[in-house]
Design a protein around this motif. Sequence first.
Motif, PDB file in Angstrom:
ATOM      1  N   LEU A 244     -15.153 -49.441   1.191  1.00  0.00           N
ATOM      2  CA  LEU A 244     -15.663 -48.056   1.238  1.00  0.00           C
ATOM      3  C   LEU A 244     -14.784 -47.019   0.535  1.00  0.00           C
ATOM      4  N   THR A 245     -13.645 -47.438  -0.013  1.00  0.00           N
ATOM      5  CA  THR A 245     -12.918 -46.496  -0.880  1.00  0.00           C
ATOM      6  C   THR A 245     -13.822 -46.044  -2.020  1.00  0.00           C
ATOM      7  N   GLU A 246     -14.851 -46.831  -2.288  1.00  0.00           N
ATOM      8  CA  GLU A 246     -15.781 -46.459  -3.361  1.00  0.00           C
ATOM      9  C   GLU A 246     -16.568 -45.181  -3.054  1.00  0.00           C
ATOM     10  N   LEU A 247     -16.527 -44.757  -1.795  1.00  0.00           N
ATOM     11  CA  LEU A 247     -17.095 -43.440  -1.472  1.00  0.00           C
ATOM     12  C   LEU A 247     -16.381 -42.357  -2.267  1.00  0.00           C
TER      13      LEU A 247
ATOM     14  N   GLU B 115     -23.279 -46.880  -0.769  1.00  0.00           N
ATOM     15  CA  GLU B 115     -24.395 -46.540   0.118  1.00  0.00           C
ATOM     16  C   GLU B 115     -24.803 -47.779   0.931  1.00  0.00           C
ATOM     17  N   HIS B 116     -24.885 -48.913   0.241  1.00  0.00           N
ATOM     18  CA  HIS B 116     -25.209 -50.158   0.926  1.00  0.00           C
ATOM     19  C   HIS B 116     -24.115 -50.523   1.930  1.00  0.00           C
ATOM     20  N   ALA B 117     -22.862 -50.427   1.511  1.00  0.00           N
ATOM     21  CA  ALA B 117     -21.749 -50.783   2.402  1.00  0.00           C
ATOM     22  C   ALA B 117     -21.748 -49.894   3.649  1.00  0.00           C
ATOM     23  N   LEU B 118     -22.041 -48.627   3.454  1.00  0.00           N
ATOM     24  CA  LEU B 118     -22.062 -47.697   4.588  1.00  0.00           C
ATOM     25  C   LEU B 118     -23.209 -48.040   5.548  1.00  0.00           C
TER      26      LEU B 118
ATOM     27  N   ARG C  27     -19.455 -47.226 -13.783  1.00  0.00           N
ATOM     28  CA  ARG C  27     -19.077 -47.116 -12.359  1.00  0.00           C
ATOM     29  C   ARG C  27     -19.611 -45.843 -11.721  1.00  0.00           C
ATOM     30  N   LEU C  28     -19.835 -44.808 -12.536  1.00  0.00           N
ATOM     31  CA  LEU C  28     -20.390 -43.563 -11.990  1.00  0.00           C
ATOM     32  C   LEU C  28     -21.732 -43.824 -11.309  1.00  0.00           C
ATOM     33  N   GLU C  29     -22.476 -44.821 -11.802  1.00  0.00           N
ATOM     34  CA  GLU C  29     -23.762 -45.165 -11.192  1.00  0.00           C
ATOM     35  C   GLU C  29     -23.645 -46.289 -10.176  1.00  0.00           C
ATOM     36  N   GLN C  30     -22.786 -47.260 -10.488  1.00  0.00           N
ATOM     37  CA  GLN C  30     -22.685 -48.427  -9.602  1.00  0.00           C
ATOM     38  C   GLN C  30     -22.006 -48.090  -8.277  1.00  0.00           C
ATOM     39  N   ALA C  31     -20.941 -47.296  -8.332  1.00  0.00           N
ATOM     40  CA  ALA C  31     -20.158 -47.039  -7.116  1.00  0.00           C
ATOM     41  C   ALA C  31     -20.993 -46.353  -6.023  1.00  0.00           C
ATOM     42  N   PRO C  32     -21.766 -45.304  -6.346  1.00  0.00           N
ATOM     43  CA  PRO C  32     -22.580 -44.687  -5.278  1.00  0.00           C
ATOM     44  C   PRO C  32     -23.614 -45.643  -4.691  1.00  0.00           C
TER      45      PRO C  32
END
Length: 231
Positions: free
Chosen positions: A145-148, A188-191, A179-184
């Motif tokens: 979730l650091t990807e948040l 979102e899925h991880a959350l 990554r600007l598109e992949q990370a969100p």
Amino acid sequence: TTTTTRTGADGFVEALRAHSRRYHDQHPFHVRMNAGRLSRRQVRGWVANRFYYQENIPRKDAAILSNCPDLEVRRRWIRRIVDHDGATAGEGGIEAWLRLGEAAGLTREEVRDHRHLVPGVRFAVDAYVGFARTRPWVEAVASSLTELFAPDLMAARLAAFERWYPWIDPEGLAYFRARLEQAPRDCEHALEVVTAHCLSAESQARAVDALSFKCDVLWSLMDAVDQAYPE
Ligand code: PQQ
């Protein structure tokens, strides 16, 4: 007993989000990077070392898949592996990172053979993969979730690289744009997974600890790069 008071999901998500304060964008090396204060040698050192993280992310995600009994979760999670490894040769995030290296003046060979890899980076990344292999899969998901917090850093990094490091071919920055598109999408899925599975105060605390561990991984990686490539 294991039944515990259910902390409100809002409070839980807030506790997770509060980790943005410990994210590696605040690390002095990142601050200098985004202020245009790194030398070519320092930028190259970071790119070469961070490659080890990129290479190991799919192995980390494969460890999560192997521990996850939930078909629906696996069906979505597997996408991350394809994003990094590519569906065929010449595609994917690892390839894009090698192109970033080339744009910064590093050969593919010197990035791939780890000649620049410093011990602290290896230890930090190996600890992340080890965590995903050995801890319950929901905790491993929480650690991603650091990807948040990543998209803000990616946007700042893209702007900084174009402005301060014009000697890097801007085409080499495609990794960060992707990554600007992949990370969100990924976080979102991880959350969703973490909020669905962590309903007790105890399991929520373990998820928060997992995210805290991951902040330490990223911070240690930066410490090691910083020490290897001093001002
Ligand atoms: N984090 C993961 C993960 O934990 O599954 C996957 C990625 C990150 C990436 O693919 C990244 O590119 C990435 N990049 C940064 C960065 O450059 O600052 C940070 C992170 C992160 O926060 O873990 C990831």
